[in-house]
Design an enzyme around this catalytic site. Structure first.
Site, PDB file in Angstrom:
ATOM      1  N   CYS A   1       0.872  -1.184   0.000  1.00  0.00           N
ATOM      2  CA  CYS A   1       0.000   0.000   0.000  1.00  0.00           C
ATOM      3  C   CYS A   1       0.901   1.224   0.000  1.00  0.00           C
ATOM      4  CB  CYS A   1      -0.906   0.004   1.224  1.00  0.00           C
ATOM      5  SG  CYS A   1      -1.914   1.502   1.372  1.00  0.00           S
TER       6      CYS A   1
ATOM      7  N   HIS B   1      -2.289  -4.818 -10.436  1.00  0.00           N
ATOM      8  CA  HIS B   1      -2.968  -3.646 -11.012  1.00  0.00           C
ATOM      9  C   HIS B   1      -3.270  -3.873 -12.487  1.00  0.00           C
ATOM     10  CE1 HIS B   1      -2.596  -0.670  -7.718  1.00  0.00           C
ATOM     11  NE2 HIS B   1      -1.584  -1.437  -7.362  1.00  0.00           N
TER      12      HIS B   1
ATOM     13  N   GLU C   1     -10.189   0.260  -6.062  1.00  0.00           N
ATOM     14  CA  GLU C   1      -9.247  -0.574  -5.323  1.00  0.00           C
ATOM     15  C   GLU C   1      -9.834  -1.937  -4.960  1.00  0.00           C
ATOM     16  OE1 GLU C   1      -6.788   0.610  -2.161  1.00  0.00           O
ATOM     17  OE2 GLU C   1      -6.655   2.710  -2.773  1.00  0.00           O
TER      18      GLU C   1
ATOM     19  N   CYS D   1      -4.590   6.308  -4.697  1.00  0.00           N
ATOM     20  CA  CYS D   1      -4.001   4.973  -4.583  1.00  0.00           C
ATOM     21  C   CYS D   1      -2.534   5.092  -4.990  1.00  0.00           C
ATOM     22  CB  CYS D   1      -4.735   3.975  -5.475  1.00  0.00           C
ATOM     23  SG  CYS D   1      -4.063   2.295  -5.402  1.00  0.00           S
TER      24      CYS D   1
ATOM     25  N   GLY E   1      -1.387   2.367  -7.253  1.00  0.00           N
ATOM     26  CA  GLY E   1      -2.106   2.583  -8.513  1.00  0.00           C
ATOM     27  C   GLY E   1      -1.450   3.659  -9.350  1.00  0.00           C
TER      28      GLY E   1
HETATM   29  N1  LIG Z   1      -6.397  -2.114  -2.341  1.00  0.00           N
HETATM   30  C1  LIG Z   1      -4.985  -2.499  -2.520  1.00  0.00           C
HETATM   31  C2  LIG Z   1      -4.165  -2.205  -1.233  1.00  0.00           C
HETATM   32  C3  LIG Z   1      -4.052  -0.707  -0.909  1.00  0.00           C
HETATM   33  C4  LIG Z   1      -3.400   0.067  -2.024  1.00  0.00           C
HETATM   34  C5  LIG Z   1      -3.559   1.585  -1.984  1.00  0.00           C
HETATM   35  N2  LIG Z   1      -4.343   2.142  -0.910  1.00  0.00           N
HETATM   36  C6  LIG Z   1      -2.223   2.286  -2.136  1.00  0.00           C
HETATM   37  O1  LIG Z   1      -2.073   3.445  -1.680  1.00  0.00           O
HETATM   38  O2  LIG Z   1      -1.312   1.689  -2.785  1.00  0.00           O
HETATM   39  C7  LIG Z   1      -4.894  -3.997  -2.873  1.00  0.00           C
HETATM   40  O3  LIG Z   1      -5.845  -4.733  -2.565  1.00  0.00           O
HETATM   41  O4  LIG Z   1      -3.868  -4.385  -3.432  1.00  0.00           O
END
Ligand SMILES: N[C@H](CCC[C@H](N)C(=O)O)C(=O)O
Length: 276
Positions: A75, A161, A210, A219, A222
């Site tokens: 994250c 991703h 997400e 994100c 992301g």
């Molecule tokens: N939902 C993402 C984790 C959090 C990523 C995001 N909040 C960031 O800042 O990178 C997943 O399931 O891989």
């Protein structure tokens, strides 16, 4: 049981951060869902645990739980908040912090202006590493057939991703396509879905559905994934400003084999205790 927590966010992607070094905590999917619940708990996109180091050469271990209770590998916005948290709490005096994650070690660097830079590691493009079902690696893949055919890029930043190009970010079909792509069977561990509008070679606008949460205001992984895919498509420079609904991140990627660097803010909102 009483649990002390700190509420933080990175450009509106919000977190409950817990010091699991000084507090004994057996995290379960149910507990992380409870903490993340915006009515029956504290409310957040992800719960972040600060744990004692597990790898030599690291100061801490960093665990991440989505609002749906799933534990995930990485994250990016949370990593910046992690760095601010451990420094503010006096758990370290470093301004260059090595942290272990399920996706391997990352480096967090506190900048003089208060922003945090994170070495997010080398993006993984082999389908098996994402994971994504494809016969061979490609810069773009066709997802679905016929009139609903989509071209996507796919990459792992430790977490999976998919990235697709849109002409107008405001009209991006995030709520319609996000959940369908998130749960597409070709992504056996589901996937985060980035909708990218390219403004010019040094600036994109991005919205992200997400995995395990839904659309968030920002994100970090992301933003890294979108720049990697945009560069592979020959449309982006090495240094890109990524504007998300919650604000902007600076992303740098020199190309294949190089780490991605992300720079941005980390904010504390409040501290509290919750009775479990
Ligand atoms: N939902 C993402 C984790 C959090 C990523 C995001 N909040 C960031 O800042 O990178 C997943 O399931 O891989």
């Amino acid at each position: 049981m009483r649990l002390h927590f700190t509420k933080m966010h990175g450009l509106g992607n919000d977190f409950v951060v817990i010091d699991a070094i000084s507090q004994r905590l057996d995290m379960t999917p149910e507990l992380s869902r409870r903490l993340a619940d915006r009515r029956f708990g504290i409310g957040c996109d992800q719960v972040l645990l600060v744990e004692a180091a597990r790898l030599p050469g690291t100061e801490f271990h960093y665990r991440i739980f989505n609002a749906d209770g799933s534990e995930v590998e990485q994250c990016g916005n949370g990593a910046r908040c992690f760095a601010r948290f451990v420094r503010d709490q006096g758990l370290t005096r470093s301004d260059d912090i090595a942290v272990g994650t399920a996706a391997g070690p990352i480096r967090l660097k506190a900048q003089p202006d208060g922003q945090i830079s994170v070495d997010m590691g080398v993006p993984q493009l082999d389908p098996a590493a994402i994971p994504f079902q494809a016969r061979r690696r490609a810069a773009a893949y066709d997802l679905w057939q016929g009139c609903s055919a989509l071209r996507i890029g796919a990459v792992s930043m430790g977490n999976p991703h998919a990235v697709l190009h849109v002409e107008d970010i405001a009209q991006a079909p995030v709520a319609e396509l996000g959940p369908r792509i998130e749960c597409d069977p070709r992504f056996p561990r589901r996937v985060n879905v980035g909708f990218m509008q390219i403004i010019d070679a040094a600036h994109i606008r991005l919205r992200v559905w997400e995995r395990g949460v839904g659309e968030t205001l920002a994100c970090g992984t992301g933003a890294c994934a979108a720049v990697v895919i945009g560069r592979l498509w020959g449309e982006l420079d090495e240094a890109v400003e990524v504007t998300l609904p919650g604000g902007a991140l600076q992303i740098q990627w020199a190309g294949e084999g190089a780490s991605v660097t992300m720079t941005g803010p980390a904010a504390r909102v409040f501290e509290g205790d919750i009775e479990l």
